[in-house]
Scaffold this motif. Structure first.
Motif, PDB file in Angstrom:
ATOM      1  N   ALA A 113       0.796  -1.115  -0.273  1.00 14.88           N
ATOM      2  CA  ALA A 113       0.003  -0.202  -0.226  1.00 14.88           C
ATOM      3  C   ALA A 113       0.967   1.268   0.271  1.00 14.88           C
ATOM      4  CB  ALA A 113      -1.185  -0.453   1.477  1.00 14.88           C
ATOM      5  N   ILE A 114       2.316   0.871   0.811  1.00 16.01           N
ATOM      6  CA  ILE A 114       2.440   2.402   0.825  1.00 16.01           C
ATOM      7  C   ILE A 114       3.851   2.472  -0.535  1.00 16.01           C
ATOM      8  CG2 ILE A 114       4.815   3.268   1.925  1.00 16.01           C
ATOM      9  CD1 ILE A 114       4.013   2.087   4.348  1.00 16.01           C
ATOM     10  N   GLN A 115       3.947   1.204  -1.258  1.00 10.61           N
ATOM     11  CA  GLN A 115       4.831   1.430  -3.099  1.00 10.61           C
ATOM     12  C   GLN A 115       4.186   1.818  -2.938  1.00 10.61           C
ATOM     13  OE1 GLN A 115       5.955  -2.528  -3.113  1.00 10.61           O
ATOM     14  NE2 GLN A 115       7.617  -2.424  -1.738  1.00 10.61           N
ATOM     15  N   GLU A 116       2.627   1.794  -3.783  1.00 14.62           N
ATOM     16  CA  GLU A 116       1.783   1.829  -4.567  1.00 14.62           C
ATOM     17  C   GLU A 116       1.271   3.505  -4.956  1.00 14.62           C
ATOM     18  OE1 GLU A 116      -1.853  -0.079  -4.714  1.00 14.62           O
ATOM     19  OE2 GLU A 116      -1.162  -1.713  -4.779  1.00 14.62           O
ATOM     20  N   MET A 117       1.375   4.180  -2.953  1.00  7.23           N
ATOM     21  CA  MET A 117       0.978   5.625  -2.870  1.00  7.23           C
ATOM     22  C   MET A 117       2.586   6.020  -3.039  1.00  7.23           C
ATOM     23  SD  MET A 117       0.071   7.102   1.088  1.00  7.23           S
ATOM     24  CE  MET A 117      -0.378   5.393   1.299  1.00  7.23           C
ATOM     25  N   GLN A 118       3.580   5.815  -3.222  1.00  7.25           N
ATOM     26  CA  GLN A 118       4.679   6.520  -3.276  1.00  7.25           C
ATOM     27  C   GLN A 118       5.319   6.222  -4.690  1.00  7.25           C
ATOM     28  OE1 GLN A 118       7.838   4.070  -0.988  1.00  7.25           O
ATOM     29  NE2 GLN A 118       8.011   5.191   0.803  1.00  7.25           N
ATOM     30  N   GLU A 119       4.523   5.051  -5.223  1.00  4.23           N
ATOM     31  CA  GLU A 119       4.432   5.265  -6.961  1.00  4.23           C
ATOM     32  C   GLU A 119       3.636   6.579  -7.795  1.00  4.23           C
ATOM     33  OE1 GLU A 119       3.606   2.070  -8.231  1.00  4.23           O
ATOM     34  OE2 GLU A 119       5.713   1.007  -7.921  1.00  4.23           O
ATOM     35  N   LYS A 120       2.185   7.063  -6.689  1.00  2.00           N
ATOM     36  CA  LYS A 120       1.174   7.537  -7.175  1.00  2.00           C
ATOM     37  C   LYS A 120       1.789   9.083  -7.252  1.00  2.00           C
ATOM     38  CE  LYS A 120      -2.984   4.835  -6.629  1.00  2.00           C
ATOM     39  NZ  LYS A 120      -4.122   4.556  -6.049  1.00  2.00           N
ATOM     40  N   ALA A 121       2.279   9.290  -5.849  1.00 11.84           N
ATOM     41  CA  ALA A 121       2.848  10.742  -5.664  1.00 11.84           C
ATOM     42  C   ALA A 121       4.144  10.900  -6.365  1.00 11.84           C
ATOM     43  CB  ALA A 121       3.764  10.963  -4.135  1.00 11.84           C
ATOM     44  N   ALA A 122       4.929  10.120  -6.838  1.00 10.17           N
ATOM     45  CA  ALA A 122       5.933   9.992  -8.031  1.00 10.17           C
ATOM     46  C   ALA A 122       6.093  10.899  -9.680  1.00 10.17           C
ATOM     47  CB  ALA A 122       6.762   9.084  -8.319  1.00 10.17           C
ATOM     48  N   LEU A 123       4.443   9.757  -9.640  1.00  7.68           N
ATOM     49  CA  LEU A 123       4.126  10.561 -10.820  1.00  7.68           C
ATOM     50  C   LEU A 123       3.137  12.013 -11.272  1.00  7.68           C
ATOM     51  CD1 LEU A 123       1.872   7.099 -12.187  1.00  7.68           C
ATOM     52  CD2 LEU A 123       4.516   7.987 -12.895  1.00  7.68           C
ATOM     53  N   SER A 124       2.503  11.962  -9.505  1.00 10.87           N
ATOM     54  CA  SER A 124       1.815  12.986 -10.048  1.00 10.87           C
ATOM     55  C   SER A 124       2.819  14.297  -9.342  1.00 10.87           C
ATOM     56  CB  SER A 124       0.586  12.821  -8.815  1.00 10.87           C
ATOM     57  OG  SER A 124       0.989  12.562  -7.267  1.00 10.87           O
ATOM     58  N   GLY A 125       3.870  14.585  -8.801  1.00  7.54           N
ATOM     59  CA  GLY A 125       4.279  15.454  -7.593  1.00  7.54           C
ATOM     60  C   GLY A 125       4.474  15.784  -6.726  1.00  7.54           C
ATOM     61  N   THR A 126       3.219  14.735  -6.053  1.00  5.78           N
ATOM     62  CA  THR A 126       2.958  15.386  -4.868  1.00  5.78           C
ATOM     63  C   THR A 126       3.332  13.530  -3.576  1.00  5.78           C
ATOM     64  OG1 THR A 126       0.221  15.561  -5.927  1.00  5.78           O
ATOM     65  CG2 THR A 126       1.759  17.689  -5.344  1.00  5.78           C
ATOM     66  N   GLY A 127       3.275  14.179  -2.673  1.00 14.28           N
ATOM     67  CA  GLY A 127       2.670  13.071  -2.104  1.00 14.28           C
ATOM     68  C   GLY A 127       2.568  13.196  -0.528  1.00 14.28           C
ATOM     69  N   PRO A 128       1.914  12.511   0.046  1.00 18.87           N
ATOM     70  CA  PRO A 128       1.116  12.098   1.354  1.00 18.87           C
ATOM     71  C   PRO A 128       2.718  13.185   2.585  1.00 18.87           C
ATOM     72  CG  PRO A 128       2.347  10.120   1.323  1.00 18.87           C
ATOM     73  CD  PRO A 128       2.166  11.052  -0.047  1.00 18.87           C
ATOM     74  N   THR A 129       1.431  14.222   3.469  1.00 19.88           N
ATOM     75  CA  THR A 129       2.512  14.432   4.839  1.00 19.88           C
ATOM     76  C   THR A 129       2.340  14.006   5.494  1.00 19.88           C
ATOM     77  OG1 THR A 129       1.308  16.828   3.486  1.00 19.88           O
ATOM     78  CG2 THR A 129       2.522  17.182   5.585  1.00 19.88           C
ATOM     79  N   PRO A 130       3.625  13.294   6.212  1.00 21.08           N
ATOM     80  CA  PRO A 130       4.331  13.201   7.074  1.00 21.08           C
ATOM     81  C   PRO A 130       4.463  13.966   8.936  1.00 21.08           C
ATOM     82  CG  PRO A 130       5.993  13.543   6.024  1.00 21.08           C
ATOM     83  CD  PRO A 130       5.213  13.724   4.801  1.00 21.08           C
ATOM     84  N   PRO A 131       2.866  13.331   9.655  1.00 18.00           N
ATOM     85  CA  PRO A 131       2.936  14.006  10.299  1.00 18.00           C
ATOM     86  C   PRO A 131       4.660  14.496  11.105  1.00 18.00           C
ATOM     87  CG  PRO A 131       3.363  11.572  11.105  1.00 18.00           C
ATOM     88  CD  PRO A 131       3.013  12.034   9.674  1.00 18.00           C
ATOM     89  N   SER A 132       4.014  15.598  11.518  1.00 13.19           N
ATOM     90  CA  SER A 132       5.526  16.213  12.830  1.00 13.19           C
ATOM     91  C   SER A 132       5.324  15.733  14.079  1.00 13.19           C
ATOM     92  CB  SER A 132       5.276  17.937  12.884  1.00 13.19           C
ATOM     93  OG  SER A 132       6.320  19.169  13.300  1.00 13.19           O
ATOM     94  N   VAL A 133       6.677  15.094  13.835  1.00 13.42           N
ATOM     95  CA  VAL A 133       6.800  14.074  15.261  1.00 13.42           C
ATOM     96  C   VAL A 133       7.803  14.688  15.720  1.00 13.42           C
ATOM     97  CG1 VAL A 133       8.435  12.236  16.172  1.00 13.42           C
ATOM     98  CG2 VAL A 133       6.346  12.282  14.107  1.00 13.42           C
ATOM     99  N   PRO A 134       7.579  15.148  17.661  1.00 10.72           N
ATOM    100  CA  PRO A 134       7.746  15.055  18.684  1.00 10.72           C
ATOM    101  C   PRO A 134       9.079  14.489  18.774  1.00 10.72           C
ATOM    102  CG  PRO A 134       6.168  14.418  19.653  1.00 10.72           C
ATOM    103  CD  PRO A 134       6.218  13.760  18.620  1.00 10.72           C
ATOM    104  N   PHE A 135      10.450  14.506  17.656  1.00 11.84           N
ATOM    105  CA  PHE A 135      11.658  14.271  17.870  1.00 11.84           C
ATOM    106  C   PHE A 135      12.296  15.155  19.065  1.00 11.84           C
ATOM    107  CE2 PHE A 135      11.077  12.856  13.852  1.00 11.84           C
ATOM    108  CZ  PHE A 135      11.321  10.867  13.901  1.00 11.84           C
TER     109      PHE A 135
END
Length: 373
Positions: free
Chosen positions: A351-373
């Motif tokens: 599922a994540i790989q498909e999401m990354q492939e779609k993001a590479a084609l469209s130029g936009t991807g999911p925004t990761p959360p702002s983790v409190p490192f």
């Protein structure tokens, strides 16, 4: 025949109104408002925390946090992007003090960060960070050693508050009341922006190892001057230790840094009659020069110091999910050399790989959360 009496309006005035409307409170409120308005016109920004005063040199350019010896292989797999959930397996060989196998799991979202490590020797380490608000974050670290080495267990607590132009921090290392009194190490810090470029801070340390020994305290002072292309910092620690760093961006992908550390011990002391008695002043110092080059698919770091040590590291991404790292360290004065090589392989669910492939084609991807490192 009795008649009801109406209470006077003056007797119904609450006491709290006097506390908030008296002349002294009004004057203090006016002064505070005027001070905050003038403070806002200075254009000050948050300077960060004290421990990151020299972050650009110590953590970005230098190799101190990246050095290792022997062979290492890391395999990680991502199961979710938001929230972040990832597991990893680390194998090492030929490295002293590092267990051959370590399993790790990571979970993170906008408010919480969890990490746990377990090695083949039974040592368990965990981290828990929680963001109470955009300004306030608490961090907890636990390291449980095997029963054969209980003295190596560590527990730390850390709370940071980030104001508009200042930062406050409180840390505690192995706090305990089991001996009938407070023991451990406690650190408090404050870093304040004075001008848009200059920040000044102070750090205090209070420690007591056991109840049979008295407490000890120390103060340290820090300063940081940051511009767009270069950053200079200085730290004066208790006991006479002085550390100064300088970082500069030479080009778009080239950075360089210098770190100078000077330690003074001994000096003049008073004799029994109140006069000055000569003492030897021992001076120890080391200077380190480092550089970092960012290429399109790789990063190269190198550093050399006045103690005869030369180190370099090349990190290259040979494939989208494969990274190779080569590390070398040579000590000319001791005639010693250390080498290290590692491979890191990253994978993800379908599922994540498909999401990354779609993001590479469209130029936009999911925004990761702002983790409190």
């Amino acid at each position: 025949m009795s008649t009801a009496t109406t209470p006077s309006p003056m007797s119904e005035k609450p006491v709290s109104s006097f506390l908030t409307e008296n002349p002294i409170t009004s004057l203090l409120s006016s002064l505070s408002q005027s001070f905050n308005e003038r403070r806002a016109t200075l254009g000050l920004k948050n300077p960060g925390v004290v421990e990151n005063v020299s972050r650009e040199v110590q953590k970005d350019v230098f190799l101190n946090n990246y050095m290792f010896t022997g062979m290492r292989a890391d395999f990680s797999k991502s199961f979710s992007v938001d929230p972040i959930f990832q597991t990893s397996h680390a194998f090492t060989m030929g490295a002293q003090g590092v267990p051959p196998y370590t399993f790790a799991a990571i979970f993170g979202n906008n408010k919480t960060f969890l990490q746990a490590n377990l090695d083949n020797e039974g040592q368990l380490a965990g981290r828990f960070n929680y963001r109470w608000s955009p300004e306030l974050t608490s961090k907890f670290n636990v390291q449980l050693a095997p029963l054969s080495q209980p003295s190596q267990s560590v527990f730390t607590m850390d709370t940071d508050y980030s104001g508009p132009d200042y930062s406050l921090g409180i840390k505690a290392f192995n706090p305990s009341l089991l001996e009938g009194t407070l023991t451990g190490i406690f650190i408090g810090s404050h870093l304040q922006s004075v001008t848009p470029n200059l920040s000044l801070g102070i750090e205090s340390v209070w420690q007591r190892s056991t109840a049979s020994l008295g407490p000890e305290s120390a103060l340290s002072y820090v300063a940081r001057y940051a511009t767009k292309d270069w950053i200079a910092s200085a730290q004066l620690q208790a006991g006479g230790a002085l550390q100064a760093t300088y970082w500069r961006r030479i080009a778009e992908r080239v950075e360089a840094g210098v770190d100078c550390q000077l330690s003074l011990a001994g000096g003049m002391a008073r004799d029994g009659g109140g006069g000055m008695m000569g003492g030897s002043m021992k001076k120890e110092g080391v200077t380190t020069l480092g550089a970092k080059y960012d290429f399109r698919m790789s990063t190269f770091r190198a550093q050399v110091d006045t103690q005869g040590k030369l180190a370099c590291m090349l990190e290259k991404r040979v494939a989208p999910a494969v990274t190779l790292t080569f590390v070398g360290d040579v000590d000319h004065f001791k005639n010693q050399a250390k080498l290290g090589i590692s491979v890191s392989i990253e994978s993800a669910t379908e599922a994540i790989q498909e999401m990354q492939e779609k993001a590479a084609l469209s130029g936009t991807g999911p925004t990761p959360p702002s983790v409190p490192f």
